[in-house]
Design an enzyme around this catalytic site. Structure first.
Site, PDB file in Angstrom:
ATOM      1  N   ASP A 209      37.813  49.717  55.079  1.00 27.12           N
ATOM      2  CA  ASP A 209      37.099  50.321  56.151  1.00 27.12           C
ATOM      3  C   ASP A 209      38.106  51.455  56.281  1.00 27.12           C
ATOM      4  O   ASP A 209      39.019  51.080  56.904  1.00 27.12           O
ATOM      5  CB  ASP A 209      36.729  49.428  57.132  1.00 27.12           C
ATOM      6  CG  ASP A 209      36.326  50.430  58.485  1.00 27.12           C
ATOM      7  OD1 ASP A 209      36.198  51.726  58.292  1.00 27.12           O
ATOM      8  OD2 ASP A 209      35.828  49.630  59.367  1.00 27.12           O
ATOM      9  N   GLN A 212      39.037  54.957  60.249  1.00 23.87           N
ATOM     10  CA  GLN A 212      40.278  55.580  61.222  1.00 23.87           C
ATOM     11  C   GLN A 212      41.331  55.983  60.107  1.00 23.87           C
ATOM     12  O   GLN A 212      42.235  56.875  60.747  1.00 23.87           O
ATOM     13  CB  GLN A 212      40.767  54.327  62.103  1.00 23.87           C
ATOM     14  CG  GLN A 212      39.689  53.930  62.957  1.00 23.87           C
ATOM     15  CD  GLN A 212      39.558  54.895  64.064  1.00 23.87           C
ATOM     16  OE1 GLN A 212      40.075  55.832  64.233  1.00 23.87           O
ATOM     17  NE2 GLN A 212      38.230  54.457  64.781  1.00 23.87           N
ATOM     18  N   LYS A 235      34.484  61.009  62.787  1.00 28.91           N
ATOM     19  CA  LYS A 235      35.777  60.805  63.118  1.00 28.91           C
ATOM     20  C   LYS A 235      36.689  61.643  62.242  1.00 28.91           C
ATOM     21  O   LYS A 235      38.001  61.851  62.561  1.00 28.91           O
ATOM     22  CB  LYS A 235      36.210  59.402  62.849  1.00 28.91           C
ATOM     23  CG  LYS A 235      35.492  58.398  63.686  1.00 28.91           C
ATOM     24  CD  LYS A 235      36.140  57.268  63.462  1.00 28.91           C
ATOM     25  CE  LYS A 235      35.038  55.991  63.967  1.00 28.91           C
ATOM     26  NZ  LYS A 235      34.763  55.965  65.265  1.00 28.91           N
ATOM     27  N   CYS A 373      34.405  47.509  70.014  1.00 31.02           N
ATOM     28  CA  CYS A 373      33.553  46.977  68.941  1.00 31.02           C
ATOM     29  C   CYS A 373      34.398  45.864  68.049  1.00 31.02           C
ATOM     30  O   CYS A 373      34.172  45.873  66.876  1.00 31.02           O
ATOM     31  CB  CYS A 373      32.931  48.079  67.987  1.00 31.02           C
ATOM     32  SG  CYS A 373      31.594  49.078  68.789  1.00 31.02           S
TER      33      CYS A 373
HETATM   34  N1  PLP Z   1      35.011  50.727  61.299  1.00 30.26           N
HETATM   35  C1  PLP Z   1      36.082  51.182  62.327  1.00 30.26           C
HETATM   36  C2  PLP Z   1      37.653  50.845  62.299  1.00 30.26           C
HETATM   37  C3  PLP Z   1      35.792  52.016  63.291  1.00 30.26           C
HETATM   38  O1  PLP Z   1      36.767  52.488  64.166  1.00 30.26           O
HETATM   39  C4  PLP Z   1      34.406  52.501  63.412  1.00 30.26           C
HETATM   40  C5  PLP Z   1      33.947  53.332  64.490  1.00 30.26           C
HETATM   41  O2  PLP Z   1      34.233  53.083  65.800  1.00 30.26           O
HETATM   42  C6  PLP Z   1      33.225  51.990  62.590  1.00 30.26           C
HETATM   43  C7  PLP Z   1      33.891  51.103  61.654  1.00 30.26           C
HETATM   44  C8  PLP Z   1      32.035  52.528  62.564  1.00 30.26           C
HETATM   45  O3  PLP Z   1      31.694  53.743  62.150  1.00 30.26           O
HETATM   46  P1  PLP Z   1      30.421  54.582  62.312  1.00 30.26           P
HETATM   47  O4  PLP Z   1      29.828  54.134  63.578  1.00 30.26           O
HETATM   48  O5  PLP Z   1      30.610  55.997  62.245  1.00 30.26           O
HETATM   49  O6  PLP Z   1      29.429  54.121  61.250  1.00 30.26           O
END
Ligand code: PLP
Length: 415
Positions: A209, A212, A235, A373
């Site tokens: 993932d 960040q 982001k 989250c």
């Molecule tokens: N993974 C990480 C580590 C995140 O910080 C985020 C967003 O806060 C996401 C996944 C999800 O990203 P998105 O909502 O743009 O799909």
């Protein structure tokens, strides 16, 4: 990249860069805005805003459907972002880049198209304690439907993945490992190349993932040696509703479609439909075309600053902010990994995270408070929420000073 400030930090002209971001001139509650919430969503440079605006004014047409001039221009602009993304993460081929609405869709694509058809009772999916819900819940949904189990690799109190435990957990029953490159709460930079080597040795695909990481570090999927890499455009200083999944060609080739509809087919018959090759097989329907044009511009912008220089500047700023925060009595920082990006989660003894963030907002400081989250991570630390300050290359030492002064002020109000 190293955890130490880089000599180049001094030559990073942050005032010139700030002038590229119209929103940074805003005032909030009659105070100059200090935007420390870039890990949530980053601000957009004027070139990105203008690229989206220009697309709608001058080009707007659907992609891959029209032979007219506008349709060709729209398709070329949209597809150019695929090329830019491939270059940005050093993907071996542009056909390995699936354009998605963000990381969440990218990970769900792997969950539904790679994991769901393959996994069975007894199989396991390995994640870590520090994952965002987007890298937990899709796997739980897969587990519910297939009988597979979620397995969790632990972290230390300082917020570092315990690599030996992760490697030990890569048993033959593990069919996929999914790890964040940088924790959105702790800022920890995980040793992805090392994890990928261990997973590869055991024939286990590794999903990373990169939500960040993409905005903060140079990302090279070939050097990392992972199998899937997910990122999100908003982001990365681009528009919301854009992102990408990179996956190895041989994995994508064997994945069935996730969504069905226009654009993803070869031929549709009522008896049987055949599908386009990847990546188009996974891109049903009309995408966020203007958004992807904006994302392409955002990538150009980030590359023009230089990702090594961005990382170095942000590291120096992180060190500066961390040292200053540590001086505040009763302030506890969550996440003190040796390799860390510019995210600082903290709490102040006796104060609730939301109260702190609300009072800081009245001082013009935008920080996030809550579980970010990452419920399991909050559970690990035994707290319901933290305050998170996340810094980007457009933030300054002066803003850090004003942020620290604001904390000192609001701390007194909460005491
Ligand atoms: N993974 C990480 C580590 C995140 O910080 C985020 C967003 O806060 C996401 C996944 C999800 O990203 P998105 O909502 O743009 O799909």
């Amino acid at each position: 990249m190293t955890a130490r400030p880089h000599e180049d930090a001094a030559v990073f002209d942050v005032e010139r860069i700030r002038a590229d971001f119209p929103l940074l001139t805003r005032r909030v509650h009659d105070k100059p805005l200090i935007y420390f919430d870039s890990a949530n969503t980053a601000q957009k440079p004027a070139v990105v805003i203008e690229a989206v605006d220009r697309f709608y004014r001058e080009t707007n047409a659907n992609v891959s459907r029209a032979v007219h001039q506008l349709g060709e221009e729209a398709t070329a602009a949209y597809e150019a972002t695929r090329d830019k993304l491939a270059r940005f993460i050093n993907a071996p081929s542009r056909d390995e880049i699936v354009l998605t609405s963000g990381t969440t869709q990218a990970i769900n694509l792997v969950a539904y198209s790679y994991a769901l058809p393959r996994f069975k009772p007894g199989d396991e999916i390995l994640v870590t304690t520090m994952e965002h819900h987007a890298n937990i819940v899709p796997w739980q949904l897969v587990c519910e439907r297939t009988g597979a189990k979620l397995k969790v690799a632990p972290i230390s109190q300082s917020g570092e993945l315990i690599v030996e435990k992760f490697v030990d957990a890569l048993t033959p029953s593990v069919k996929l490992a999914a790890v964040t490159h940088i924790s959105n709460v702790l800022g920890t930079i995980n040793p992805v190349a090392e994890l990928a080597r261990a997973a590869r040795k055991r024939g286990i695909p590794l999903l990373v993932d990169g939500s960040q990481a993409a905005p903060h570090l140079p990302v090279d999927v070939r050097a990392l040696g992972c199998d899937f890499y997910a990122l999100t455009g908003h982001k990365l200083f681009g528009p919301t509703g854009t992102g990408a999944l990179w996956a190895r060609k041989e994995l994508l080739r064997d994945m069935p479609p996730f969504f069905g509809g226009g654009e993803m087919i070869r031929e549709v018959r009522f008896e049987k439909t055949t599908f386009a090759d990847p990546p188009h097989r996974f891109e049903a329907g009309t995408p966020n075309i203007a958004g992807f044009v904006g994302l392409g511009t955002a990538i150009d912008y980030v590359e023009s600053l230089g990702r090594e220089r961005i990382a170095a500047y942000e590291h120096a700023l992180l060190d500066y902010a961390t040292d200053a925060l540590k001086e505040i009595p009763g302030l506890r920082i969550f996440g003190e990994a040796a390799r860390k990006a510019s995210v600082i989660s903290f709490l102040i003894e006796g104060a609730h995270a939301h109260d702190l963030a609300t009072l800081l907002d009245h001082e013009g400081v935008a920080v996030r408070s809550g579980h970010h989250c990452a419920h399991p991570l909050m559970h690990f630390y035994g707290v319901p929420a933290t305050v998170r300050a996340s810094l980007a290359f457009y933030n300054t030492r002066d803003e850090v000073d004003r942020f620290v002064a604001a904390i000192v002020k609001v701390r007194k109000l909460l005491a």
